[in-house]
Design an enzyme around this catalytic site. Structure first.
Site, PDB file in Angstrom:
ATOM      1  N   ASP A 158       0.924  17.463  26.192  1.00 10.62           N
ATOM      2  CA  ASP A 158       0.851  17.204  24.762  1.00 10.62           C
ATOM      3  C   ASP A 158       1.110  18.473  23.953  1.00 10.62           C
ATOM      4  OD1 ASP A 158      -0.119  15.340  22.537  1.00 10.62           O
ATOM      5  OD2 ASP A 158      -1.508  17.014  22.273  1.00 10.62           O
ATOM      6  N   ASN A 160      -3.344  22.319  24.178  1.00  8.03           N
ATOM      7  CA  ASN A 160      -3.007  23.232  23.079  1.00  8.03           C
ATOM      8  C   ASN A 160      -4.219  23.555  22.223  1.00  8.03           C
ATOM      9  OD1 ASN A 160      -1.222  24.561  20.998  1.00  8.03           O
ATOM     10  ND2 ASN A 160      -1.971  22.822  19.774  1.00  8.03           N
ATOM     11  N   GLU A 199       5.949  17.482  25.731  1.00  8.67           N
ATOM     12  CA  GLU A 199       6.203  16.874  24.431  1.00  8.67           C
ATOM     13  C   GLU A 199       6.692  17.935  23.456  1.00  8.67           C
ATOM     14  OE1 GLU A 199       4.399  14.751  20.539  1.00  8.67           O
ATOM     15  OE2 GLU A 199       3.444  16.444  21.515  1.00  8.67           O
TER      16      GLU A 199
HETATM   17  C1  QV4 Z   1      -6.124  16.185   8.538  1.00  5.11           C
HETATM   18  C2  QV4 Z   1      -4.978  16.834   7.762  1.00  5.11           C
HETATM   19  C3  QV4 Z   1      -4.983  18.328   8.008  1.00  5.11           C
HETATM   20  C4  QV4 Z   1      -6.334  18.860   7.598  1.00  5.11           C
HETATM   21  C5  QV4 Z   1      -7.439  18.152   8.365  1.00  5.11           C
HETATM   22  C6  QV4 Z   1      -8.790  18.668   7.925  1.00  5.11           C
HETATM   23  O1  QV4 Z   1      -3.730  16.269   8.184  1.00  5.11           O
HETATM   24  O2  QV4 Z   1      -3.936  18.958   7.296  1.00  5.11           O
HETATM   25  O3  QV4 Z   1      -6.375  20.232   7.895  1.00  5.11           O
HETATM   26  O4  QV4 Z   1      -7.345  16.729   8.212  1.00  5.11           O
HETATM   27  O5  QV4 Z   1      -9.775  17.756   7.975  1.00  5.11           O
HETATM   28  C7  QV4 Z   1      -5.913  13.589  13.092  1.00  5.11           C
HETATM   29  C8  QV4 Z   1      -5.615  13.043  11.715  1.00  5.11           C
HETATM   30  C9  QV4 Z   1      -5.185  14.173  10.789  1.00  5.11           C
HETATM   31  C10 QV4 Z   1      -6.299  15.220  10.736  1.00  5.11           C
HETATM   32  C11 QV4 Z   1      -6.545  15.699  12.163  1.00  5.11           C
HETATM   33  C12 QV4 Z   1      -7.681  16.685  12.257  1.00  5.11           C
HETATM   34  O6  QV4 Z   1      -4.603  12.051  11.782  1.00  5.11           O
HETATM   35  O7  QV4 Z   1      -4.907  13.644   9.498  1.00  5.11           O
HETATM   36  O8  QV4 Z   1      -5.850  16.306   9.939  1.00  5.11           O
HETATM   37  O9  QV4 Z   1      -6.879  14.571  13.025  1.00  5.11           O
HETATM   38  O10 QV4 Z   1      -8.883  16.110  11.881  1.00  5.11           O
HETATM   39  C13 QV4 Z   1      -2.669  12.704  17.123  1.00  5.11           C
HETATM   40  C14 QV4 Z   1      -2.360  12.086  15.771  1.00  5.11           C
HETATM   41  C15 QV4 Z   1      -2.796  12.986  14.647  1.00  5.11           C
HETATM   42  C16 QV4 Z   1      -4.264  13.332  14.830  1.00  5.11           C
HETATM   43  C17 QV4 Z   1      -4.374  14.087  16.153  1.00  5.11           C
HETATM   44  C18 QV4 Z   1      -5.788  14.556  16.467  1.00  5.11           C
HETATM   45  O11 QV4 Z   1      -0.971  11.839  15.680  1.00  5.11           O
HETATM   46  O12 QV4 Z   1      -2.632  12.283  13.416  1.00  5.11           O
HETATM   47  O13 QV4 Z   1      -4.736  14.105  13.730  1.00  5.11           O
HETATM   48  O14 QV4 Z   1      -3.988  13.182  17.203  1.00  5.11           O
HETATM   49  O15 QV4 Z   1      -6.663  13.496  16.502  1.00  5.11           O
HETATM   50  C19 QV4 Z   1       3.838  16.978  15.516  1.00  5.11           C
HETATM   51  C20 QV4 Z   1       3.542  17.738  16.793  1.00  5.11           C
HETATM   52  C21 QV4 Z   1       3.388  16.818  17.989  1.00  5.11           C
HETATM   53  C22 QV4 Z   1       2.440  15.648  17.686  1.00  5.11           C
HETATM   54  C23 QV4 Z   1       2.968  14.932  16.448  1.00  5.11           C
HETATM   55  C24 QV4 Z   1       2.102  13.785  16.031  1.00  5.11           C
HETATM   56  O16 QV4 Z   1       4.559  18.695  17.061  1.00  5.11           O
HETATM   57  O17 QV4 Z   1       2.896  17.581  19.066  1.00  5.11           O
HETATM   58  O18 QV4 Z   1       3.017  15.842  15.357  1.00  5.11           O
HETATM   59  N1  QV4 Z   1       2.273  14.767  18.825  1.00  5.11           N
HETATM   60  C25 QV4 Z   1       1.167  14.923  19.801  1.00  5.11           C
HETATM   61  C26 QV4 Z   1       0.547  13.594  20.188  1.00  5.11           C
HETATM   62  C27 QV4 Z   1      -0.198  13.047  19.020  1.00  5.11           C
HETATM   63  C28 QV4 Z   1      -1.370  13.953  18.722  1.00  5.11           C
HETATM   64  C29 QV4 Z   1      -1.081  15.376  18.917  1.00  5.11           C
HETATM   65  C30 QV4 Z   1       0.115  15.837  19.377  1.00  5.11           C
HETATM   66  C31 QV4 Z   1      -2.204  16.315  18.763  1.00  5.11           C
HETATM   67  O19 QV4 Z   1       1.532  12.724  20.665  1.00  5.11           O
HETATM   68  O20 QV4 Z   1      -0.640  11.728  19.244  1.00  5.11           O
HETATM   69  O21 QV4 Z   1      -1.766  13.767  17.341  1.00  5.11           O
HETATM   70  O22 QV4 Z   1      -2.865  16.316  20.023  1.00  5.11           O
HETATM   71  O23 QV4 Z   1       5.184  16.581  15.483  1.00  5.11           O
HETATM   72 CA    CA Z   2      -0.940  26.622  19.815  1.00  2.04          CA
END
Ligand code: QV4
Ligand code: CA
Length: 512
Positions: free
Chosen positions: A212, A115, A248
């Site tokens: 994902d 994505n 997912e």
């Molecule tokens: C933060 C703020 C943002 C801000 C940004 C700017 O939250 O609002 O704009 O800083 O600096 C990490 C951090 C997160 C940070 C982001 C970008 O935790 O705080 O943003 O990085 O720097 C995993 C983690 C996330 C992580 C992400 C990328 O869970 O915390 O973000 O990896 O490293 C939704 C979705 C679903 C998702 C779920 C968690 O619909 O798709 O949330 N689940 C999948 C995976 C999950 C993964 C992702 C998606 C993204 O299972 O593990 O997120 O690939 O429900």
């Molecule tokens: Ca998208």
């Protein structure tokens, strides 16, 4: 002509739902953050002999190295390229794992992050796991290569460029998820790069994909990508075998994007499963085990044939994603085993078992401030190996829930009762329940606060059975509770509410 078309179409679409596991194997395990070498060894020494069908592996692609906080697990969800190198190992190790696991009939399911790329605010020049250069500010990822054309910056309509309102399907798909640079999958070029990555994985022998953040991509775009996928590698799979796809999509109801948008493409993660089962087993919100009689579609879950189910996943076990405090995990080991035991006994869905690492969980104002902590690692950031203790548990802070006797033996139970009907339901109107799977297996739970002493029809042939929860059959001996099934198929069960594990499970392979 028409008939041929229908048959071909069904053949293509149906295969994405088939997990491709060997006959008689019915579950996969997510070895979260494990190194490829450790997974290869685990396939050979443990998963194959214990009837596991496959392994979901963490994203194998090159990712950004995050040092603040120090090497969080989630850096692997911020790809930099589709080169196969990560903290789990390099490409050679990854391929060796696939060969060794496939050769013992345990197949590999890759968590693919397609994505987005990394966060938009990460400075150019930040390190990545293969050393490829990238520049988020200018949208350059030369190791793919992607450039500014390949992202959704123009399409997203929100002021921040990020998803602001989950009630708006356009935002959810065209804007950035937590600032992650959002790929434009409607572009031929982007589709091609993603399909090339997935086809490369297919060529080297994987059996399928966890897609994902599927909710954040348009079904039509995913369809276009999936339609380019090759059949699986015939060294291990049938000639017409297609990659298993599970997407997912988090849908607890009341979302702008329903899980059903994705049923035409493959299976979908059923997040209601773990959230609801946690409430039932914890007896929160007035829930009781007796209500599990109609578990599955009866609880308005998606049709079983589309569902990928689990008690917890790498997000929900640490407060990322949905479900909150109701989710059961290894931290609540006793109730967790009840929930996983129930899941593996019940016919609904295709089951995934979680296997975790320990982290220093610490709640402040109801939030775990250490939810980011990565896998057990050395000072230089490299992931520690999974060691195995003499009692078969794991060392180095790897939890290895899949090796817990109760969980391992219930994986076997599910294999033994595969295809058998859910029948002979019994309950006490409260939290004592029991059911059979045809005439091959029977399970009974006492989650009430008082003792249980009941004689029930099990459906099983007469004989002495060894409970696979308190022990198991070893040679011709039983290390656990023995259950006598009479010639009328009935047996007596006593479970005190303070038992280590308040449930008993018997099946025809552990008949003495
Ligand atoms: C933060 C703020 C943002 C801000 C940004 C700017 O939250 O609002 O704009 O800083 O600096 C990490 C951090 C997160 C940070 C982001 C970008 O935790 O705080 O943003 O990085 O720097 C995993 C983690 C996330 C992580 C992400 C990328 O869970 O915390 O973000 O990896 O490293 C939704 C979705 C679903 C998702 C779920 C968690 O619909 O798709 O949330 N689940 C999948 C995976 C999950 C993964 C992702 C998606 C993204 O299972 O593990 O997120 O690939 O429900
Ligand atoms: Ca998208």
């Amino acid at each position: 002509m028409k008939l041929l078309f229908v048959v071909t179409f069904l053949g293509i679409s149906r295969a994405q739902y088939n997990p491709n596991v060997l006959p008689g194997r019915t579950s996969i395990v997510h070895l979260f953050e494990w190194r490829w070498g450790d997974i290869a060894a685990e396939c050979e020494r443990y998963l194959a002999p214990n009837g596991f069908g496959g392994v979901q592996v963490s994203p194998p692609t090159e990712n950004v190295i995050i040092t603040s906080p120090w090497r969080p697990w989630y850096e692997r969800y911020q790809p930099i390229s589709y080169k196969l190198c990560s903290r789990s190992g390099n490409e050679e190790e990854f391929r060796d794992m696939i060969n060794r696991c496939n050769n013992v009939g345990v197949y590999i399911y890759v968590d693919v992050v397609i994505n987005h790329m990394c966060g938009s605010g990460i400075p150019a020049g930040t390190n990545s796991t293969c050393g490829s250069f990238f520049s988020p500010g200018t949208r350059e990822f030369p190791a793919v290569p992607y450039s500014a054309w390949d992202f959704n910056d123009g399409k997203c309509q929100t002021g921040s460029g990020g998803i602001e309102n989950y009630g708006d399907a356009h935002q959810v798909r065209d804007c950035r998820l937590v600032s992650l640079l959002d790929l434009a999958q409607e572009k031929e070029y982007v589709r091609g790069k993603i399909a090339d990555y997935l086809n490369y994985l297919i060529d080297i022998g994987v059996a399928g994909f966890r897609v994902d953040a599927s909710k954040h991509m348009w079904p039509g775009d995913l369809q276009a990508i999936y339609s380019r996928l090759k059949n699986l590698n015939t060294s291990w799979f049938a000639e017409d075998a297609k990659a298993f796809i599970f997407q997912e999509v988090i849908d607890l109801g009341g979302e702008a994007i329903p899980a059903s948008d994705y049923f035409g493409l493959g299976r979908v993660t059923e997040f209601k499963y773990g959230a609801k089962l946690g409430n039932v087993v914890r007896k929160w919100f007035g829930e009781k085990m007796v209500y599990l009689k109609s578990w599955g579609e009866g609880w308005s879950f998606m049709p079983s044939k589309y569902a990928l189910v689990f008690v917890d996943n790498h997000d929900t076990q640490r407060g990322h994603g949905p479900g909150g405090a109701s989710i059961l995990t290894f931290w609540d080991a006793r109730l967790y085993k009840v929930a996983v035991g129930f899941m593996l006994a019940h016919p609904y869905g295709f089951t995934r078992v979680m296997s975790s690492f320990h982290w220093p969980r610490y709640f402040e104002n109801g939030k775990d401030i250490n939810d980011w902590v990565g896998p057990p690692s050395n000072a230089n950031g490299s992931t520690k190996p999974v060691t195995v203790n003499s009692d078969t548990t794991c060392g180095n802070d790897w939890i290895c829930e899949h090796r817990w006797r109760q969980i391992r033996n219930m994986v076997t139970f599910r294999n033994v009762v595969d295809g058998e009907p859910f029948t002979n339901w019994w309950d006490n109107g409260s939290n004592q329940i029991a059911f059979s799977r045809g005439n091959k297996g029977f399970i009974i739970f006492n989650n009430d606060d008082w003792c249980m002493d009941v004689t029930l029809f099990t459906g099983l042939p007469a004989g002495t059975y060894c409970d696979v929860i308190s022990g198991q059959k070893e040679d011709s001996q039983c290390s656990g509770i023995q259950i006598q099934v009479g010639s009328d198929g009935r047996a007596n069960f006593k479970i005190v509410n303070t038992a280590d594990d308040p449930f008993i499970a018997i099946h025809i392979q552990d008949k003495l």
